[in-house]
Design a protein around this motif. Structure first.
Motif, PDB file in Angstrom:
ATOM      1  N   VAL A   1       0.840  -1.204   0.000  1.00  0.00           N
ATOM      2  CA  VAL A   1       0.000   0.000   0.000  1.00  0.00           C
ATOM      3  C   VAL A   1       0.876   1.256   0.000  1.00  0.00           C
ATOM      4  N   GLY A   2       1.976   1.214   0.741  1.00  0.00           N
ATOM      5  CA  GLY A   2       2.904   2.346   0.752  1.00  0.00           C
ATOM      6  C   GLY A   2       3.485   2.620  -0.622  1.00  0.00           C
ATOM      7  N   ILE A   3       3.798   1.566  -1.367  1.00  0.00           N
ATOM      8  CA  ILE A   3       4.320   1.720  -2.728  1.00  0.00           C
ATOM      9  C   ILE A   3       3.289   2.398  -3.627  1.00  0.00           C
ATOM     10  N   LEU A   4       2.059   1.943  -3.559  1.00  0.00           N
ATOM     11  CA  LEU A   4       1.011   2.488  -4.422  1.00  0.00           C
ATOM     12  C   LEU A   4       0.783   3.978  -4.155  1.00  0.00           C
ATOM     13  N   ILE A   5       0.681   4.358  -2.888  1.00  0.00           N
ATOM     14  CA  ILE A   5       0.439   5.756  -2.545  1.00  0.00           C
ATOM     15  C   ILE A   5       1.666   6.606  -2.833  1.00  0.00           C
ATOM     16  N   GLY A   6       2.849   6.095  -2.506  1.00  0.00           N
ATOM     17  CA  GLY A   6       4.082   6.848  -2.728  1.00  0.00           C
ATOM     18  C   GLY A   6       4.326   7.161  -4.190  1.00  0.00           C
ATOM     19  N   GLU A   7       4.012   6.229  -5.076  1.00  0.00           N
ATOM     20  CA  GLU A   7       4.201   6.455  -6.517  1.00  0.00           C
ATOM     21  C   GLU A   7       3.325   7.607  -7.008  1.00  0.00           C
ATOM     22  N   VAL A   8       2.094   7.654  -6.541  1.00  0.00           N
ATOM     23  CA  VAL A   8       1.182   8.732  -6.953  1.00  0.00           C
ATOM     24  C   VAL A   8       1.731  10.094  -6.511  1.00  0.00           C
ATOM     25  N   VAL A   9       2.182  10.166  -5.260  1.00  0.00           N
ATOM     26  CA  VAL A   9       2.675  11.433  -4.727  1.00  0.00           C
ATOM     27  C   VAL A   9       3.959  11.858  -5.429  1.00  0.00           C
ATOM     28  N   HIS A  10       4.877  10.919  -5.666  1.00  0.00           N
ATOM     29  CA  HIS A  10       6.168  11.244  -6.282  1.00  0.00           C
ATOM     30  C   HIS A  10       5.992  11.954  -7.624  1.00  0.00           C
ATOM     31  N   HIS A  11       5.062  11.486  -8.429  1.00  0.00           N
ATOM     32  CA  HIS A  11       4.891  12.043  -9.774  1.00  0.00           C
ATOM     33  C   HIS A  11       4.162  13.384  -9.770  1.00  0.00           C
ATOM     34  N   ARG A  12       3.628  13.782  -8.640  1.00  0.00           N
ATOM     35  CA  ARG A  12       2.935  15.066  -8.553  1.00  0.00           C
ATOM     36  C   ARG A  12       3.789  16.155  -7.884  1.00  0.00           C
ATOM     37  N   VAL A  13       5.007  15.813  -7.509  1.00  0.00           N
ATOM     38  CA  VAL A  13       5.885  16.747  -6.800  1.00  0.00           C
ATOM     39  C   VAL A  13       6.925  17.296  -7.768  1.00  0.00           C
ATOM     40  N   ASP A  14       7.054  18.646  -7.852  1.00  0.00           N
ATOM     41  CA  ASP A  14       8.068  19.215  -8.734  1.00  0.00           C
ATOM     42  C   ASP A  14       9.443  19.179  -8.060  1.00  0.00           C
ATOM     43  N   ALA A  15      10.493  19.512  -8.815  1.00  0.00           N
ATOM     44  CA  ALA A  15      11.866  19.327  -8.345  1.00  0.00           C
ATOM     45  C   ALA A  15      12.172  20.168  -7.106  1.00  0.00           C
ATOM     46  N   ALA A  16      11.718  21.430  -7.095  1.00  0.00           N
ATOM     47  CA  ALA A  16      12.006  22.308  -5.960  1.00  0.00           C
ATOM     48  C   ALA A  16      11.344  21.798  -4.680  1.00  0.00           C
ATOM     49  N   LEU A  17      10.088  21.408  -4.797  1.00  0.00           N
ATOM     50  CA  LEU A  17       9.381  20.870  -3.635  1.00  0.00           C
ATOM     51  C   LEU A  17      10.002  19.550  -3.204  1.00  0.00           C
ATOM     52  N   PHE A  18      10.458  18.755  -4.168  1.00  0.00           N
ATOM     53  CA  PHE A  18      11.084  17.473  -3.861  1.00  0.00           C
ATOM     54  C   PHE A  18      12.288  17.664  -2.938  1.00  0.00           C
ATOM     55  N   ARG A  19      13.155  18.622  -3.269  1.00  0.00           N
ATOM     56  CA  ARG A  19      14.339  18.863  -2.445  1.00  0.00           C
ATOM     57  C   ARG A  19      13.927  19.294  -1.033  1.00  0.00           C
ATOM     58  N   LYS A  20      12.891  20.099  -0.912  1.00  0.00           N
ATOM     59  CA  LYS A  20      12.427  20.506   0.414  1.00  0.00           C
ATOM     60  C   LYS A  20      11.903  19.300   1.200  1.00  0.00           C
ATOM     61  N   ILE A  21      11.174  18.440   0.531  1.00  0.00           N
ATOM     62  CA  ILE A  21      10.667  17.238   1.197  1.00  0.00           C
ATOM     63  C   ILE A  21      11.828  16.381   1.692  1.00  0.00           C
ATOM     64  N   VAL A  22      12.859  16.236   0.848  1.00  0.00           N
ATOM     65  CA  VAL A  22      14.027  15.439   1.227  1.00  0.00           C
ATOM     66  C   VAL A  22      14.639  15.964   2.523  1.00  0.00           C
ATOM     67  N   PHE A  23      14.839  17.272   2.606  1.00  0.00           N
ATOM     68  CA  PHE A  23      15.490  17.823   3.797  1.00  0.00           C
ATOM     69  C   PHE A  23      14.569  17.843   5.014  1.00  0.00           C
ATOM     70  N   TRP A  24      13.258  17.977   4.796  1.00  0.00           N
ATOM     71  CA  TRP A  24      12.333  17.852   5.917  1.00  0.00           C
ATOM     72  C   TRP A  24      12.343  16.425   6.470  1.00  0.00           C
ATOM     73  N   VAL A  25      12.378  15.451   5.571  1.00  0.00           N
ATOM     74  CA  VAL A  25      12.464  14.055   6.024  1.00  0.00           C
ATOM     75  C   VAL A  25      13.775  13.818   6.768  1.00  0.00           C
ATOM     76  N   LEU A  26      14.855  14.412   6.247  1.00  0.00           N
ATOM     77  CA  LEU A  26      16.152  14.269   6.895  1.00  0.00           C
ATOM     78  C   LEU A  26      16.121  14.893   8.295  1.00  0.00           C
ATOM     79  N   LEU A  27      15.488  16.066   8.425  1.00  0.00           N
ATOM     80  CA  LEU A  27      15.360  16.704   9.734  1.00  0.00           C
ATOM     81  C   LEU A  27      14.558  15.822  10.693  1.00  0.00           C
ATOM     82  N   ALA A  28      13.444  15.280  10.207  1.00  0.00           N
ATOM     83  CA  ALA A  28      12.639  14.390  11.044  1.00  0.00           C
ATOM     84  C   ALA A  28      13.448  13.173  11.471  1.00  0.00           C
ATOM     85  N   THR A  29      14.289  12.677  10.561  1.00  0.00           N
ATOM     86  CA  THR A  29      15.146  11.551  10.868  1.00  0.00           C
ATOM     87  C   THR A  29      16.060  11.856  12.049  1.00  0.00           C
TER      88      THR A  29
END
Length: 261
Positions: free
Chosen positions: A220-248
């Motif tokens: 289920v995580g794969i199915l939902i994650g694929e949908v979200v990934h393709h709707r995120v532009d490059a700039a937002l993607f980098r922000k998500i990466v660093f927010w996830v890193l901060l949460a980590t």
């Protein structure tokens, strides 16, 4: 049943993020799954699930892999992994994990300020520092199967395209987890149980049961994650990466303070 359900929810949330970004599931899930199952079962389950997810992403996104950067990353990460495996089996890890969490939080905040235009980083960091991050990432991956944060700090600099970033890191996780599962004695009970179930019809042990119950949540995580990934532009993607890193980093520090894992 409650144990399986709680583990499944953690697997679903963290592996959805992994599908979106290409990293993060193991290090985010590790404190919680350790609390639920114990450190050895957590390492076994999350390493195998990451291998399965990575295999899926590699097989479906193969054309996006940056082979030159993959070679550099896997070579340097591979240097550190045997050290990490040794440390996991012979030394306490609390101090190492706390320092890792603090480093990740500080770095993530700096990068997020840069992404949002708050600061301009004018310090030129030598190339060898980024290469050392990969070696340190290998040590952490050998110890806890959670070396992603250091690798991501290198990859965000070298892999600017979000498709390249996700596909290349996915191939890395498949490669290093194959080595980890094959060489680390921690995984011997799971591997021997799988062989016994397949050849002798033996009952499933705890590690295999954990894995089987987690697979639907991973799907289920794969199915939902694929949908979200393709709707995120490059700039937002980098922000998500660093927010996830901060949460980590925050989760690692909290796990240390609360004595989880």
């Amino acid at each position: 049943m409650m144990t399986f359900l709680l583990t499944g929810i953690v697997v679903f949330l963290t592996h959805t993020l992994e599908v979106i970004t290409g990293f993060g599931c193991t290090v985010l899930a590790f404190p919680f799954v350790t609390w639920i199952l114990g450190i050895y079962e957590a390492k076994i389950l999350l390493a195998v699930l990451t291998w399965i997810l990575g295999a899926y992403l590699v097989s479906t996104k193969f054309r996006h892999i940056n082979w030159r950067q993959f070679g550099i990353i896997v070579g340097l990460v591979g240097l550190g992994m045997p050290v990490g495996i040794y440390l996991f089996n012979h030394f306490p890890s609390d101090t190492l994990k706390l320092l890792l969490g603090i480093f990740i939080v500080c770095t993530s905040i700096m990068q997020l300020k840069k992404e949002y235009g708050g600061i301009q980083l004018r310090v030129t960091i030598p190339e060898w520092v980024y290469y050392m991050l990969l070696v340190f990432g290998g040590i952490l991956h050998g110890a806890f199967a959670t070396g992603g944060p250091f690798v991501v700090l290198y990859a965000t600099r070298k892999l600017r395209d979000k498709g390249e970033f996700r596909a290349t890191l996915s191939l890395l996780w498949v490669s290093v987890n194959t080595f980890l599962i094959a060489t680390d004695a921690t995984f011997d009970p799971l591997l021997s149980n799988i062989a016994a179930v397949a050849t002798q019809g033996a009952a499933m042990g705890q590690s295999l049961l954990n894995l089987v119950w987690s697979l639907p949540f991973l799907l289920v995580g794969i199915l939902i994650g694929e949908v979200v990934h393709h709707r995120v532009d490059a700039a937002l993607f980098r922000k998500i990466v660093f927010w996830v890193l901060l949460a980590t980093g925050v989760f690692i520090i909290l796990a240390h303070v609360l004595h989880i894992g």
